[in-house]
Each structure stands twice: as structure tokens, then as C-alpha cells.
Design a protein around this motif. Structure first.
Motif, mmCIF file in Angstrom:
data_model
loop_
_atom_site.group_PDB
_atom_site.id
_atom_site.type_symbol
_atom_site.label_atom_id
_atom_site.label_comp_id
_atom_site.label_asym_id
_atom_site.label_seq_id
_atom_site.Cartn_x
_atom_site.Cartn_y
_atom_site.Cartn_z
ATOM 1 N N MET A 150 -0.240 9.252 29.025
ATOM 2 C CA MET A 150 -0.073 7.960 29.722
ATOM 3 C C MET A 150 0.802 7.013 28.905
ATOM 4 N N ILE A 151 0.552 6.980 27.586
ATOM 5 C CA ILE A 151 1.291 6.051 26.717
ATOM 6 C C ILE A 151 2.751 6.485 26.593
ATOM 7 N N ASN A 152 2.951 7.783 26.416
ATOM 8 C CA ASN A 152 4.325 8.299 26.343
ATOM 9 C C ASN A 152 5.087 8.000 27.630
ATOM 10 N N ASP A 153 4.451 8.283 28.770
ATOM 11 C CA ASP A 153 5.109 8.043 30.061
ATOM 12 C C ASP A 153 5.434 6.562 30.247
ATOM 13 N N ALA A 154 4.500 5.705 29.820
ATOM 14 C CA ALA A 154 4.729 4.261 29.943
ATOM 15 C C ALA A 154 5.947 3.855 29.118
ATOM 16 N N ALA A 155 6.028 4.362 27.889
ATOM 17 C CA ALA A 155 7.156 4.008 27.011
ATOM 18 C C ALA A 155 8.476 4.457 27.636
ATOM 19 N N SER A 214 17.940 2.539 17.519
ATOM 20 C CA SER A 214 17.841 3.032 18.899
ATOM 21 C C SER A 214 16.930 4.264 18.954
ATOM 22 N N LYS A 215 16.796 4.956 17.821
ATOM 23 C CA LYS A 215 15.909 6.132 17.770
ATOM 24 C C LYS A 215 14.430 5.744 17.800
ATOM 25 N N PHE A 216 14.156 4.476 17.572
ATOM 26 C CA PHE A 216 12.757 4.035 17.500
ATOM 27 C C PHE A 216 12.306 3.316 18.778
ATOM 28 N N ASP A 217 13.228 3.227 19.750
ATOM 29 C CA ASP A 217 12.947 2.420 20.931
ATOM 30 C C ASP A 217 11.625 2.749 21.628
ATOM 31 N N LEU A 218 11.428 4.039 21.910
ATOM 32 C CA LEU A 218 10.211 4.446 22.617
ATOM 33 C C LEU A 218 8.961 4.016 21.860
ATOM 34 N N TYR A 219 9.018 4.206 20.553
ATOM 35 C CA TYR A 219 7.848 3.894 19.717
ATOM 36 C C TYR A 219 7.611 2.391 19.686
ATOM 37 N N PHE A 242 8.176 0.323 22.136
ATOM 38 C CA PHE A 242 7.488 -0.041 23.382
ATOM 39 C C PHE A 242 5.992 0.229 23.258
ATOM 40 N N ALA A 243 5.641 1.380 22.706
ATOM 41 C CA ALA A 243 4.219 1.744 22.586
ATOM 42 C C ALA A 243 3.484 0.754 21.681
ATOM 43 N N CYS A 244 4.088 0.410 20.543
ATOM 44 C CA CYS A 244 3.443 -0.535 19.615
ATOM 45 C C CYS A 244 3.269 -1.896 20.284
ATOM 46 N N ALA A 245 4.318 -2.349 20.990
ATOM 47 C CA ALA A 245 4.253 -3.670 21.628
ATOM 48 C C ALA A 245 3.125 -3.707 22.661
ATOM 49 N N LEU A 246 2.919 -2.611 23.381
ATOM 50 C CA LEU A 246 1.839 -2.586 24.381
ATOM 51 C C LEU A 246 0.481 -2.737 23.711
ATOM 52 N N ILE A 247 0.309 -2.121 22.548
ATOM 53 C CA ILE A 247 -0.972 -2.226 21.836
ATOM 54 C C ILE A 247 -1.222 -3.693 21.443
ATOM 55 N N HIS A 248 -0.186 -4.359 20.901
ATOM 56 C CA HIS A 248 -0.341 -5.788 20.571
ATOM 57 C C HIS A 248 -0.603 -6.590 21.849
ATOM 58 N N LEU A 261 2.369 -17.771 3.910
ATOM 59 C CA LEU A 261 2.678 -18.561 5.105
ATOM 60 C C LEU A 261 1.395 -19.071 5.752
ATOM 61 N N LYS A 262 1.463 -20.279 6.287
ATOM 62 C CA LYS A 262 0.344 -20.817 7.059
ATOM 63 C C LYS A 262 0.212 -20.055 8.368
ATOM 64 N N HIS A 263 1.362 -19.617 8.900
ATOM 65 C CA HIS A 263 1.369 -18.936 10.195
ATOM 66 C C HIS A 263 1.731 -17.470 10.019
ATOM 67 N N GLN A 264 1.075 -16.843 9.076
ATOM 68 C CA GLN A 264 1.268 -15.404 8.875
ATOM 69 C C GLN A 264 0.851 -14.639 10.125
ATOM 70 N N ALA A 265 1.283 -13.394 10.228
ATOM 71 C CA ALA A 265 0.938 -12.594 11.407
ATOM 72 C C ALA A 265 -0.571 -12.550 11.588
ATOM 73 N N ASP A 266 -1.021 -12.563 12.858
ATOM 74 C CA ASP A 266 -2.446 -12.378 13.127
ATOM 75 C C ASP A 266 -2.789 -10.882 13.119
ATOM 76 N N PHE A 267 -1.898 -10.102 13.712
ATOM 77 C CA PHE A 267 -2.143 -8.660 13.771
ATOM 78 C C PHE A 267 -0.895 -7.901 13.322
ATOM 79 N N LEU A 268 -1.127 -6.752 12.709
ATOM 80 C CA LEU A 268 -0.044 -5.877 12.272
ATOM 81 C C LEU A 268 -0.313 -4.491 12.827
ATOM 82 N N SER A 269 0.768 -3.787 13.152
ATOM 83 C CA SER A 269 0.572 -2.364 13.441
ATOM 84 C C SER A 269 1.511 -1.563 12.550
ATOM 85 N N PHE A 270 1.010 -0.441 12.108
ATOM 86 C CA PHE A 270 1.816 0.494 11.323
ATOM 87 C C PHE A 270 1.827 1.814 12.076
ATOM 88 N N MET A 271 2.983 2.166 12.611
ATOM 89 C CA MET A 271 3.080 3.461 13.286
ATOM 90 C C MET A 271 3.795 4.440 12.361
#
Ligand SMILES: [Fe+2]
Length: 365
Positions: free
Chosen positions: A31-36, A112-117, A119-125, A176-186
Motif C-alpha cells: 500500500m505504501i509503495n503504491d501510494a508513493a 531524484s533517486k530518493f523521490d519515492l522514499y 513521499f513515503a516519509c512525508a506521509l508518515i509525518h 533552537l527554540k523551534h527545533q524539529a518536533d519529529f524526525l524520521s530516519f529512513m
């Protein structure tokens, strides 16, 4: 249950809090691959602002229901049992051939080689919900995804490009006062089998009176090794713990706050930090070795990350060393609210953070 429990005299005693590991099923992965693939066709790149603006709705539409529930619970769970890190095992199929050889450094990577990945990371956030953003303090922005690749010239540094020394645990952009709230490492590639390192503020048995001084704004919070801290910035002080007294959040960077060769904390601040580190360093978790396609999602207020020293491009099997492709990891950062940090984003792009140091912005953009 995301902790180990043992039966002790008929009482369940919690012994160790651990990150929650979620095994993605083959159906969910499809499902995630197809969505990306679909989103790439529609939007071209995960950088497309139309995609990022709609990322919450798109996540709800495309992600498997189980993952949506897990993400939503994770985003607002600050309880004593919440480690602050989720491990999604096998979130994506990684096409090693299409990635090709690992580039020499992040500067020469073909994104450009990372595009699909991406999209998947952005959906998780998006599912948290939290919005992918970029930070000028990191790679002058450089886009919503940063490829973390070991660079021979940077081997010894306390940066994502380093490899030969331990990267001390830190919350991202603690300065930073406004550091990231969430991080993902793929992880696209981890042939060297480098374990990831995590440390949760929730792993301390209790944050009692002993740690109350860490809530005081008496600590120097130097910038990280990528940036130089100006002398006047040394005087800006902040707290290491914040939020709720019993179940706090943290801004912590062991290398910069405790072991910096140039910045000295006051005697009191150093004492409290050192006491804290003495306990914290025994609570670091490094038993998980990510494989290609795994994603670690971190609440950057609860959980710090780092990595052990490793030899880039070398895989050790039963004591024999073999050459391998160097590691590639994709990092994405996100903020829950674009409104709260509007004083620190570009006029024309609220997804681009220009905070330089504890509430002060870059002026020379
Ligand atoms: Fe980091």
C-alpha cells in the motif's frame, strides 16, 4: 507493550523501556509503495508544496489504517511509558540497483533517486500530524530530506557525515527554540550493519528533585559542529529540561553541552549536567541495527539519537572484513505548528525555518 517486563515476587516490575518496533506486513508495504508511486506521478517531487500542504489528508487516504492509528497515538503520548521512538521495520522496498553506488558525500547525491522514499516519509509525518520543514541551520535548507552519507573528509566530525568517532546522543538542533518536533530516519542502505543509538528521557526511573536544576535557564546551548557559535551567543542561556516537571521534554546534546572544547558551562551548570549524563549514559540503547527499508520515527523532545563509530564501506562477517557500499540514510524533520514559529520562517515560505540560535534568526540569507 513497549517495555521488557519480568515477574518479580508476583509483581510486574518494569525493567527497561524500549522503542516500539512495528513489523510492517507485506500488504501494508505494498500500500505504501503504491501510494508513493501514485503521488510521484501526480506531484513529481515530495518538495512540491501542493503535496506538502495536503500531506495530512493524503496520509489519511493512502496509509494503512493500523499505521495511522499508531502514528496518531505516538504524536500526543508523552506519558511515562512512551519511549519517544517508533521503529517501522520494512516500511518500503528499496531498489538498490536504481540507487546505484553510494555517492562520495551528500553534496553529490542525486536526489531524484530518493523521490519515492521522500513521499513515503512525508506521509508518515503527515499522519502524526506534523508538517515536513527544512532548516537553514542544516545544510542551508537543502530541501525537506537530507541524505546522511559518510564522507571520508568528515570522518572525525560530530556530524551526520562523520563515521570514525561515536556521534554522541543529541536531540536534533538542541540550540533552537523551534527545533524539529519529529524526525524520521529512513535507511536505504546499512551494509556495514551500524546499530542506531537512541536515548529516551523516559528511561530514567524518575525525574525527581535531583533533576529540578535542569529546568533552570542556566545552560549554554552551543550550536552543533556544523556551525560556529559566536561569542555573544555563548551568553544566551536556556534549560535542558522543559515542559512538565514530572514528565519533561529535553534539549540535550552531550558533545556540545558537556564536552565542547571551546564553550565552558558555569560551575553549577556543569555539575548538574555531569550528574545527569552519569545516569543518562547508562540508559543509551543500541541494540537495533536498521536494515534497508526500515524507518525510525523519533519525538525530538523525548528521545535523543546518535550512532557508534564505524568503518564506512566495510562489512565484518565473522571477523573477516569485506568491502561494501557505504551507508545511506534519509532524514526528514517536521513541525506540528507552522503558526508557532512564524517569526522564524521565510516570508515567502513558512516551511523554511531560519532560526539561528535560541530565538535569533539568520540575517545574512
Ligand atoms: Fe542528529
Amino acid at each position: 507493550m513497549n517495555s521488557l517486563e519480568i515477574l518479580d515476587n508476583d509483581r510486574m516490575t518494569q525493567v527497561k523501556l524500549l522503542p516500539t518496533v512495528i513489523e510492517i506486513t507485506s500488504q501494508e508495504r505494498r500500500m505504501i509503495n503504491d501510494a508513493a508511486v501514485h503521488l510521484q506521478r501526480k506531484y513529481g517531487s515530495y518538495e512540491n508544496r501542493d503535496f506538502i500542504r495536503h500531506v495530512h489528508q493524503l496520509a489519511s487516504y493512502f496509509l494503512p489504517e493500523r499505521i495511522l492509528h499508531i502514528a496518531a497515538d505516538f504524536a500526543s503520548d508523552f506519558s511515562k511509558n512512551q519511549y519517544g521512538a517508533l521503529v517501522f521495520k520494512g516500511l518500503m522496498d528499496i531498489d538498490q540497483e536504481s540507487i546505484g553506488r553510494t555517492p562520495a558525500n551528500w553534496q553529490s547525491a542525486d536526489y531524484s533517486k530518493f523521490d519515492l522514499y521522500g513521499f513515503a516519509c512525508a506521509l508518515i509525518h503527515g499522519a502524526l500530524p506534523s508538517k515536513p520543514v527544512q532548516y537553514y541551520s542544516q545544510r542551508k535548507g537543502g530541501g525537506l530530506i537530507h541524505a546522511i552519507i559518510p564522507d571520508e573528509k568528515m570522518r572525525e566530525t560530530q556530524t551526520g557525515s562523520g563515521s570514525s568517532t561515536d556521534l554522541y546522543v543529541h536531540t536534533e538542533d538542541a540550540f533552537l527554540k523551534h527545533q524539529a518536533d519529529f524526525l524520521s530516519f529512513m535507511y536505504l542502505r546499512n551494509e556495514e550493519q551500524v546499530p542506531s543509538t537512541l536515548y529516551s528521557i523516559r528511561s530514567h526511573e524518575s525525574i525527581g528533585e535531583n533533576y529540578r536544576p535542569l529546568f533552570e535557564r542556566i545552560y549554554k546551548i552551543p550550536k552543533d559542529a556544523n556551525l560556529e557559535t559566536a561569542t555573544n551567543e555563548e551568553d544566551t542561556l536556556d534549560s535542558v529540561l522543559y515542559g512538565n516537571f514530572e514528565l519533561p521534554f529535553m534539549r540535550f546534546d552531550a558533545a556540545e553541552q558537556l564536552f565542547s572544547s571551546t564553550i565552558k558551562q558555569s560551575e553549577d551548570a556543569h555539575h548538574y549536567l555531569k550528574e545527569f549524563w552519569e545516569e543518562a549514559r547508562h540508559l543509551i540503547y543500541s541494540d537495533f541495527t536498521p536494515q534497508a527499508g526500515d524507518v525510525i520515527l523519533v519525538n525530538n523532545h523525548l528521545c535523543a539519537h546518535g550512532r557508534s563509530a564505524f568503518r564506512a564501506g566495510v562489512r565484518n562477517i565473522d571477523g573477516v572484513e569485506y568491502p561494501c557500499e557505504r551507508r545511506i540514510m534519509l532524514r526528514m524533520m517536521s513541525k506540528v505548528s507552522l503558526i508557532d514559529m512564524r517569526a522564524h520562517t521565510l516570508t515567502e515560505d513558512p516551511f523554511f525555518v531560519i532560526e539561528e540560535h535560541l530565538g535569533k534568526n539568520f540575517t545574512d540569507l
